[in-house]
Scaffold this active site. Sequence first.
Site, short mmCIF file in Angstrom:
data_model
loop_
_atom_site.label_atom_id
_atom_site.label_comp_id
_atom_site.label_asym_id
_atom_site.label_seq_id
_atom_site.Cartn_x
_atom_site.Cartn_y
_atom_site.Cartn_z
N THR A 4 -35.70 12.52 -90.92
CA THR A 4 -36.03 11.16 -91.37
C THR A 4 -36.46 10.32 -90.17
O THR A 4 -36.49 10.81 -89.04
CB THR A 4 -34.82 10.49 -92.04
OG1 THR A 4 -33.83 10.24 -91.03
CG2 THR A 4 -34.24 11.36 -93.14
N HIS A 22 -34.75 7.91 -88.95
CA HIS A 22 -33.52 7.30 -88.43
C HIS A 22 -33.58 7.14 -86.91
O HIS A 22 -33.16 6.11 -86.36
CB HIS A 22 -32.32 8.16 -88.85
CG HIS A 22 -31.02 7.69 -88.30
ND1 HIS A 22 -30.36 6.59 -88.80
CD2 HIS A 22 -30.25 8.16 -87.29
CE1 HIS A 22 -29.24 6.41 -88.12
NE2 HIS A 22 -29.16 7.34 -87.20
#
Length: 163
Positions: A87, A89
Amino acid sequence: MPSELSAGLVAAGIRFAIVVSRFNDLVTRRLLEGAIDTVVRHGGSAEQITVAWVPGSFEIPLAAERLAESGRFDAVICLGAVIQGATSHHEHVNSQVAAGIMGAMRKTGVPVTFGVITCQSMEQALDRAGGKVGNKDTEATLAAIEMVNLDRKSTRLNSSHVA
């Protein structure tokens, strides 16, 4: 001809705090070893160093700021490894860690250096932690040494001009 103010890379007498992320410790332990080695190779000693472990890179700025505010350290070196996952993140973590480290330095006036590796893979991180690409820890440690010496020089310069 302009005058220049530059500083050396002598670590003798400099008190360091090193904030290290426990997350990705396969990488961060290597970064820590390299930072300590750099201090020693530049005339300092391991006794001048206090190491503070934090859970992850996101927690580095708070610990760095508290250590810088304590008055016990001339510089704080921040070491971590943020590795890209599936992701985005890592992008949020990286930008906040960088901003937090800069904020700690600006708030306290103590050199707080950025030795946080931001990579796409564990292999890239290991390459930057003493592997074939170099040592992010060395860069951050040398920056800390130079900034402390520059600060000391400029402080002496400022105090000599006070009437």
